[in-house]
Scaffold this motif. Structure first.
Motif, PDB file in Angstrom:
ATOM      1  N   SER A  13       2.071  -2.299 -11.374  1.00 59.49           N
ATOM      2  CA  SER A  13       0.702  -2.716 -11.048  1.00 59.49           C
ATOM      3  C   SER A  13       0.660  -4.185 -10.644  1.00 59.49           C
ATOM      4  O   SER A  13      -0.032  -4.552  -9.679  1.00 59.49           O
ATOM      5  N   ILE A  16       2.118  -4.488  -7.166  1.00 61.87           N
ATOM      6  CA  ILE A  16       1.150  -4.006  -6.182  1.00 61.87           C
ATOM      7  C   ILE A  16       0.160  -5.112  -5.848  1.00 61.87           C
ATOM      8  O   ILE A  16      -0.148  -5.351  -4.682  1.00 61.87           O
ATOM      9  N   TYR A  20      -0.113  -6.327  -2.030  1.00 65.78           N
ATOM     10  CA  TYR A  20      -1.205  -5.547  -1.441  1.00 65.78           C
ATOM     11  C   TYR A  20      -1.580  -6.138  -0.088  1.00 65.78           C
ATOM     12  O   TYR A  20      -1.698  -7.343   0.065  1.00 65.78           O
ATOM     13  N   ASP A  33       3.984   1.338  -0.710  1.00 59.05           N
ATOM     14  CA  ASP A  33       3.730   2.778  -0.672  1.00 59.05           C
ATOM     15  C   ASP A  33       4.431   3.500  -1.819  1.00 59.05           C
ATOM     16  O   ASP A  33       3.849   4.384  -2.464  1.00 59.05           O
ATOM     17  N   LEU A  36       2.624   2.599  -5.127  1.00 61.72           N
ATOM     18  CA  LEU A  36       1.336   3.281  -5.246  1.00 61.72           C
ATOM     19  C   LEU A  36       1.521   4.747  -5.629  1.00 61.72           C
ATOM     20  O   LEU A  36       0.784   5.274  -6.464  1.00 61.72           O
ATOM     21  N   LYS A  37       2.518   5.396  -5.034  1.00 58.59           N
ATOM     22  CA  LYS A  37       2.790   6.798  -5.390  1.00 58.59           C
ATOM     23  C   LYS A  37       3.251   6.907  -6.844  1.00 58.59           C
ATOM     24  O   LYS A  37       2.792   7.783  -7.577  1.00 58.59           O
ATOM     25  N   LYS A  40       0.283   6.425  -9.179  1.00 60.01           N
ATOM     26  CA  LYS A  40      -0.586   7.597  -9.167  1.00 60.01           C
ATOM     27  C   LYS A  40       0.035   8.730  -9.979  1.00 60.01           C
ATOM     28  O   LYS A  40      -0.635   9.380 -10.779  1.00 60.01           O
TER      29      LYS A  40
END
Length: 54
Positions: A13, A16, A20, A33, A36-37, A40
């Motif tokens: 996090s 990111i 970002y 990318d 983020l995957k 999630k």
């Protein structure tokens, strides 16, 4: 990339936040990318865990 614990999640996090907005075609965009995957997937697993054990 798989996040295995809360520490991995927090590090991902933070990274990111750092990258970002990375431009398409850059290594940072690819990393973003993937992160983020992974985040999630970790969140989805955590929510499933809570539902199954709640």
């Amino acid at each position: 990339m798989v996040l295995k614990n809360e520490s991995d999640y927090e590090k991902a996090s933070e990274r990111i936040d750092e990258i970002y907005g990375a431009k398409a075609g850059t290594p940072e965009k690819k990393e973003l990318d993937e992160l983020l995957k992974a985040v999630k997937d970790y969140e989805d697993d955590f929510i499933k865990f809570l539902k199954d054990n709640g």
